[in-house]
Structures are given as structure tokens and as C-alpha cells.
Write a protein that holds these residues in place. Sequence first.
Motif, PDB file in Angstrom:
ATOM      1  N   LEU A 124       1.136  -0.846  -0.039  1.00 19.51           N
ATOM      2  CA  LEU A 124       0.195  -0.113  -0.442  1.00 19.51           C
ATOM      3  C   LEU A 124       0.663   1.463   0.088  1.00 19.51           C
ATOM      4  O   LEU A 124       0.255   2.361  -0.794  1.00 19.51           O
ATOM      5  N   PHE A 125       1.845   1.091   0.413  1.00 11.45           N
ATOM      6  CA  PHE A 125       3.116   2.491   1.169  1.00 11.45           C
ATOM      7  C   PHE A 125       3.811   2.555  -0.370  1.00 11.45           C
ATOM      8  O   PHE A 125       4.530   3.863  -0.622  1.00 11.45           O
ATOM      9  N   GLY A 126       3.865   1.564  -1.109  1.00 12.04           N
ATOM     10  CA  GLY A 126       5.002   1.571  -2.312  1.00 12.04           C
ATOM     11  C   GLY A 126       4.356   2.626  -2.738  1.00 12.04           C
ATOM     12  O   GLY A 126       5.485   3.544  -3.906  1.00 12.04           O
ATOM     13  N   PRO A 127       3.138   3.008  -4.097  1.00  8.79           N
ATOM     14  CA  PRO A 127       2.643   3.642  -4.780  1.00  8.79           C
ATOM     15  C   PRO A 127       2.938   5.348  -4.507  1.00  8.79           C
ATOM     16  O   PRO A 127       2.865   5.949  -4.953  1.00  8.79           O
ATOM     17  N   VAL A 128       2.595   5.519  -3.010  1.00  7.85           N
ATOM     18  CA  VAL A 128       2.287   6.334  -2.915  1.00  7.85           C
ATOM     19  C   VAL A 128       4.353   7.107  -2.903  1.00  7.85           C
ATOM     20  O   VAL A 128       4.650   8.362  -2.960  1.00  7.85           O
ATOM     21  N   LYS A 129       5.353   6.062  -2.233  1.00 12.89           N
ATOM     22  CA  LYS A 129       6.442   6.519  -2.206  1.00 12.89           C
ATOM     23  C   LYS A 129       6.973   7.256  -2.915  1.00 12.89           C
ATOM     24  O   LYS A 129       7.836   8.312  -3.376  1.00 12.89           O
ATOM     25  N   TYR A 130       6.974   6.972  -4.140  1.00  5.05           N
ATOM     26  CA  TYR A 130       7.325   7.352  -5.319  1.00  5.05           C
ATOM     27  C   TYR A 130       6.868   8.235  -6.542  1.00  5.05           C
ATOM     28  O   TYR A 130       6.865   9.815  -6.457  1.00  5.05           O
ATOM     29  N   SER A 131       5.339   8.331  -5.965  1.00  8.20           N
ATOM     30  CA  SER A 131       4.280   8.954  -6.874  1.00  8.20           C
ATOM     31  C   SER A 131       4.183  10.400  -6.164  1.00  8.20           C
ATOM     32  O   SER A 131       4.311  11.320  -6.579  1.00  8.20           O
ATOM     33  N   VAL A 132       4.915  10.150  -4.010  1.00  9.17           N
ATOM     34  CA  VAL A 132       4.674  11.681  -3.826  1.00  9.17           C
ATOM     35  C   VAL A 132       5.842  12.874  -4.379  1.00  9.17           C
ATOM     36  O   VAL A 132       5.409  13.357  -4.068  1.00  9.17           O
ATOM     37  N   LEU A 133       6.732  12.482  -5.034  1.00  9.07           N
ATOM     38  CA  LEU A 133       8.290  12.892  -5.137  1.00  9.07           C
ATOM     39  C   LEU A 133       7.569  14.298  -6.360  1.00  9.07           C
ATOM     40  O   LEU A 133       8.377  14.729  -5.787  1.00  9.07           O
ATOM     41  N   PRO A 134       7.269  13.991  -7.155  1.00  9.03           N
ATOM     42  CA  PRO A 134       6.889  15.370  -8.190  1.00  9.03           C
ATOM     43  C   PRO A 134       5.876  16.238  -7.899  1.00  9.03           C
ATOM     44  O   PRO A 134       5.863  16.856  -8.207  1.00  9.03           O
ATOM     45  N   SER A 135       5.096  15.494  -6.737  1.00  5.31           N
ATOM     46  CA  SER A 135       4.263  16.942  -6.028  1.00  5.31           C
ATOM     47  C   SER A 135       4.741  17.384  -5.085  1.00  5.31           C
ATOM     48  O   SER A 135       4.180  19.112  -4.823  1.00  5.31           O
ATOM     49  N   ILE A 136       6.492  17.801  -4.557  1.00  8.95           N
ATOM     50  CA  ILE A 136       6.684  18.229  -4.002  1.00  8.95           C
ATOM     51  C   ILE A 136       8.818  18.968  -4.009  1.00  8.95           C
ATOM     52  O   ILE A 136       8.596  19.250  -2.934  1.00  8.95           O
ATOM     53  N   LEU A 137       8.557  18.178  -4.804  1.00  8.91           N
ATOM     54  CA  LEU A 137       9.624  18.597  -5.455  1.00  8.91           C
ATOM     55  C   LEU A 137       9.968  19.264  -7.650  1.00  8.91           C
ATOM     56  O   LEU A 137       8.913  18.385  -8.024  1.00  8.91           O
ATOM     57  N   LYS A 138      10.744  20.135  -7.301  1.00 14.57           N
ATOM     58  CA  LYS A 138      10.524  20.234  -8.351  1.00 14.57           C
ATOM     59  C   LYS A 138      11.497  19.956  -9.168  1.00 14.57           C
ATOM     60  O   LYS A 138      12.567  18.763  -9.138  1.00 14.57           O
ATOM     61  N   PRO A 139      10.911  20.021 -10.906  1.00 15.43           N
ATOM     62  CA  PRO A 139      11.627  18.815 -11.875  1.00 15.43           C
ATOM     63  C   PRO A 139      12.897  18.737 -12.140  1.00 15.43           C
ATOM     64  O   PRO A 139      13.928  17.582 -12.248  1.00 15.43           O
ATOM     65  N   GLU A 140      13.512  19.491 -11.290  1.00 11.02           N
ATOM     66  CA  GLU A 140      15.566  20.468 -11.031  1.00 11.02           C
ATOM     67  C   GLU A 140      15.811  19.310 -10.152  1.00 11.02           C
ATOM     68  O   GLU A 140      17.045  18.852  -9.986  1.00 11.02           O
ATOM     69  N   GLU A 141      14.859  19.381  -9.060  1.00  8.23           N
ATOM     70  CA  GLU A 141      15.148  18.039  -8.504  1.00  8.23           C
ATOM     71  C   GLU A 141      14.780  16.260  -7.644  1.00  8.23           C
ATOM     72  O   GLU A 141      15.195  16.261  -7.054  1.00  8.23           O
ATOM     73  N   LEU A 142      13.971  16.381  -9.175  1.00  9.61           N
ATOM     74  CA  LEU A 142      13.277  15.183  -8.963  1.00  9.61           C
ATOM     75  C   LEU A 142      15.238  14.176  -9.045  1.00  9.61           C
ATOM     76  O   LEU A 142      14.786  13.036  -8.274  1.00  9.61           O
ATOM     77  N   THR A 143      15.633  14.515  -9.444  1.00  9.13           N
ATOM     78  CA  THR A 143      16.941  13.111  -9.533  1.00  9.13           C
ATOM     79  C   THR A 143      17.701  13.585  -8.246  1.00  9.13           C
ATOM     80  O   THR A 143      18.185  12.195  -8.190  1.00  9.13           O
ATOM     81  N   GLY A 144      17.325  14.706  -7.555  1.00 10.18           N
ATOM     82  CA  GLY A 144      18.537  14.721  -6.184  1.00 10.18           C
ATOM     83  C   GLY A 144      17.649  13.989  -4.846  1.00 10.18           C
ATOM     84  O   GLY A 144      17.894  13.385  -4.457  1.00 10.18           O
ATOM     85  N   GLY A 145      16.373  14.109  -5.388  1.00 13.48           N
ATOM     86  CA  GLY A 145      15.683  13.433  -4.278  1.00 13.48           C
ATOM     87  C   GLY A 145      15.381  12.186  -4.835  1.00 13.48           C
ATOM     88  O   GLY A 145      15.215  11.766  -3.094  1.00 13.48           O
ATOM     89  N   ASN A 146      15.270  11.489  -5.678  1.00 14.23           N
ATOM     90  CA  ASN A 146      15.177  10.472  -6.118  1.00 14.23           C
ATOM     91  C   ASN A 146      16.752   9.699  -5.739  1.00 14.23           C
ATOM     92  O   ASN A 146      16.432   8.897  -5.156  1.00 14.23           O
ATOM     93  N   GLY A 147      17.428  10.392  -5.489  1.00 13.32           N
ATOM     94  CA  GLY A 147      19.349  10.061  -5.132  1.00 13.32           C
ATOM     95  C   GLY A 147      18.993   9.653  -3.540  1.00 13.32           C
ATOM     96  O   GLY A 147      19.436   8.744  -3.127  1.00 13.32           O
ATOM     97  N   LEU A 148      18.578  10.686  -2.832  1.00 19.93           N
ATOM     98  CA  LEU A 148      18.689  10.641  -2.306  1.00 19.93           C
ATOM     99  C   LEU A 148      18.026   9.269  -0.974  1.00 19.93           C
ATOM    100  O   LEU A 148      17.873   8.400   0.307  1.00 19.93           O
ATOM    101  N   VAL A 149      15.905   9.177  -1.906  1.00 22.54           N
ATOM    102  CA  VAL A 149      16.023   8.093  -1.462  1.00 22.54           C
ATOM    103  C   VAL A 149      16.296   6.720  -1.498  1.00 22.54           C
ATOM    104  O   VAL A 149      16.229   5.942  -0.542  1.00 22.54           O
TER     105      VAL A 149
END
Length: 629
Positions: A124-149
Motif C-alpha cells: 500500500l505504501f509503495g505507490p505513494v513512495k515514488y508518486s509523491v516526489l513529483p508533487s513535493i519536488l521541482k523537476p530539477e530536484e527529481l534526480t537529487g530527491g530520488n538519489g536521497l531516497v
Amino acid sequence: MSGHSQFALLRQRRFLPFFIVQSLGAFNDNVYRQAIIALLFFLGTPIEERSLYTNLAPAIFILPYFLFSALAGQIAEKLEKSRLIVITTTMEIAIMSLAALGFLTESMPVLLVALFCTGMQSTLFGPVKYSVLPSILKPEELTGGNGLVEMGTSLSILTGMIAGGLIFALSGSHGPIVAATAVIVLAVAGNLTARMIPKVDAGAPDLKIHWNPLPESLAVLRMAKKQKAVRNAILGVSWFWFVGTMLTSQLPTYAEVNLGGGSLLYIFALALFSLGTGTGSLLCEKLSGRTVEIGLVPLGAFGMTAFMLDLYFARVGEAATAGLSIWQFVQAPGSARIIIDLIGIGLFTGFFVVPLFALIQSRTAKSEMSRVFAALNIQNSGFIVLAAGLGLLTQRVLDWTIPQLFLALAIANAVVSIYIFTIVPEFLMRFLSWVMVRALYRLRPHGIEANVPDEGAALIVCNHVSYMDALILSATLPRPVRFVMYYKIFNIPVMRWIFRTAKAIPIAGAREDPALMQAAFDEVDKALAEGELVCIFPEGALTRDGQMGAFKSGVEKILERRPVPVVPMALRGMWSSMWSRRDTRLGRMRVPRRFRAHVEVVASAPIAGDVATAPMLESQVRQLRGDQA
């Protein structure tokens, strides 16, 4: 942009609570799973029964991914996401309370039921884990945010396995009480942190949930295949899980048979792989220039293959000695090579998987994001089961050694990667352009984040200095962009393949080829209608003297049909770099100082399309360019 650090996200409420929650979840899952195995040793369970449980546990944990991922994707799409995260972490408290009862009563059936429920909560948590990132991060932050995760997940899995395995070793007869307390405390900590996550709107609040798992699983799998690049990015992520499962599942036996150690050496080998993966994940933002740089994917694939091949040759047979400690292994001849190989595999695995996650997020509609990640979870679980099955088959039936399995995995990785890059040449195109740009230039972007829209259509206008301009801009823009370029530049050998794969739009003058010119304007309008970025060079030709030419009226023709925002941009320093027309071809080849030239890319605020004119845009670009040709 150049001074930004992805670690700044860890100081912001929009990201930090989410990061802590997902890290605590991964940590607790692995503490629990390893504590179950440790309990079996604590109870003195016979080896046959212990082997049954250790093989049954991963299957029980992964089963909910097959059964409930489609439902989880729909729920994650419909509900406000921070609320759903609170719900799932509340479920974790209840599940870990059941697990605590299992530890206290030393009941394996209760622990396995709780393990199944843990898998359901993770589903149940899995789809939220990665789908939430585009809503809280700017496009230029996606790579860095995913790297941290990814870094947080890798280290949480590693430390969770170590902590779970040590609970009974350090606590002795108090092990069941310590394990029961630990899993509940971690679950409560995750729930309290989840309550600090800011509100994240639902992707599709009006979605009607369908409860039948089989047709809905097929539906989300079809949804994930709509875009070829996304479909194959999902395939790449699933392959990452296949490789990771195959490698890590063999490490315990590899550490004992081939490295001459025991359980501690296994943890050391796993730590090397995990630290490599975490480091590679973090480096992705630096290497990508804060864009979704899928050119790193081929680099990661080739690096994984190279280090897995070398791991095979580093230790083909069994170890000459046994019972080595970590320090004794480190001092043994040939160990440094194995250490470097394990770190290298993890490092390039990070390069491989982080851009794939960012690609899926950047090119999937937010109203479908959770369901696409649900499809990813279904496919991932299938690849994990396949990896476990093939591992058993090759060793029990084919009688392969573990180094032979590593060799086969290296070859398979090369074959699968080439297959993906062949059917989606954009990956290889981006790799070639990434290598070319970073070999020839040192880029300094200014104003890109603030002025290029995060989503929606926009027209970018820029001065035109060299044949490399389109590659320079694509390396600095955080979103994919369609370039309109003179057809003779578009048709340059080798570069033509790159431009065509990037969906550049060739154009000719009205006197040269009026049909091609009209087709170009139609394609530009279509791209803007679909919400894409389009870049044009309104001078119409490369500068011959370093000075800007007048902007032609083609930009006004585009805006008459579709008055989208226009972002003025300027290239500085390109005139003195390689491949400009400052010198003759022979002269250009004689000036090696122009390699790694400092080039600045500057953007200003968007101008409304209904008021923008060619002279206005030309004036704006001239101001941005200044005297730095």
C-alpha cells in the motif's frame, strides 16, 4: 543552480518527514525479517525446519505485491497522499503489535502472519513512495530527491539487517522482549513523523476503485506501457531488482565459500554493495546537472557489467583458507580487487536506477502516477521471484558455482541493456550527448530553475553560435525539449541520429523548401498544443563573426497560432569554444585550449506570447548575452 546541494532538501519540511518515514519503514521491515531468522537460531530450530522458514519468509512477504498492488495504486491515486501515509504507518503499528506478540510467545505462525501483513502494508505504501516526489519536488530536484531516497533505502536495509541480526546475539534471553519492543517503537516513530508531512493532493480524487485484483492488475500494467520510454524505464527498474536480488542472495554463500569468511564477512560484502549504491545514487544529481539525465543509464549498465565481469575473474574458485575475520580478509592478497568490484557494482547500479525513477515520474501524468508505480511493483515482484528461482536452479540443478553465476549475470546484464537501448534509442542518444557535452564544456547555468516553467507549453528563444547549441541547452534544461534547427545542421552525420532520436524538428527557408518549412511550423504547433517545450534559434543561422543577427519573423508566426509564454535564453562563451565558426576547420583543430570551455546558459523571466515580438525578444537575448560571445 551550480551552488545547489541536494542535501538542502533534508532541511525542508516538504521532503524531510517523508524521507524519514520511508527510511524508518525500510529499516523496520529488515529489522523484523532478520529478527525472525535470529529467533530460529535462538530457539535451536533444526536446520531443515530453519531452511524451510528462511525460504518461505521472502515468498510470504512478496505475495501481497502480486495480490494487492493494483488496489494500492488506485487508493493512492484517490486519497490525499499525506493522509494515506499516516494510514499506512498506523497499520504498521497494529501489524508490529501482532509481531511483538509473536516474538513474546516465540510463535513462528504468528510471526509469518504478521510478515504477510507487513508485505501488504508495504504494498500500500509503495505507490505513494515514488508518486509523491513529483508533487513535493521541482523537476530539477527529481534526480537529487530520488538519489536521497535510494541512498536512504539502501542504508536502511543494510543497517536494519545488521540490527535485526544482532538483537538476539546481544540481548541473549531477553531477545524476544527487545525485538518486540524495537519493532513497535520504530513503527510509532514512523507514524509520528508521518503526521508532519505536508498535505499532498490526490492525483485522481474522482477515481472509482475497482476491487477485482486480476483485471485491475492487467489494467495498470497496460497503463504503464502507454509510453515506450516509461515502459522500458519500468523494465530497467525491474531488472535492477533482478540483479540486486541475484547478487545479494548469493553473498552469504559467496562470503563463506569463495572469500573464506562467515556471517560477518557477508555483512561486510553487503555493506560494500549498499554503500556503493548509496554513493552512486547521490552522485546522480552532480553528474546530471540537476536534469533528468537518462544518459546516465547506459553508463550505469556498462559499469555494472564491467565490475561483475571483474568480480568473476577476481576469485574464480573457492577460498584457500576459512574462518577469516573482516580484517584478515582485507589484508589477504587479491581482496582489494574484490572490495573495489563490490563497491563498483553498487556505484553503477545507483547511476542506472535513479534516472529511471526520475524519468518515470517526469513523463507520467500525475493522475496516473500511483497506478503506474503499482504496475512497477507488480513487475518488480515478478522479477524478484524469477531471480530467486533462477538462483536455485543454476546452483541446485545446473551445479554452477557462484562466480559462474556472476559471470552469467554480467553477460545477461549486457544483453538486456543493449535490448533496452535498441528499442528506446533515446537512452543511448542521451548518453552520447552527455559524454560529448561534459567532455567539451564546463557549463554554468543561471536563472534556469526560476524561469523555465515546471510544466506546460513554452517557447524558448536563444542565440545561435555553434553546432553544439542544442546539446548544450538540452543538458541544462530540466525538461525534455524539442529543438527547431536548420535542416543542414540536422543532417550532419552522427549528429543526425542524436537529433532525430531527440525529436528535433528540421526546418528550411521558404525559398529552399517551403513544404519542409510549413511542416516544421505544424510540428511546432502540435508540440506546444501537447504542453511540450520547444526551442528555436530565431537568427536562422550560425553566427559567422560572434555577433548576434536579427531575429526573423518565424517566432511571431509561431506565436500567432499559439501564444504560449516565451523564455529568452542566451549562450555565453560559445564563440571561443570548439565548433564555433571563429576559425577555419583546421584552425579549430589546432586549438586544444578550447576543450572544456567555460560556457554560461542564462535565462530571463517568460514573456507573454500575445505581446512578444521578434525585436523585443532579440533585445532581451542581447541583454542576457552582454559582451560574452
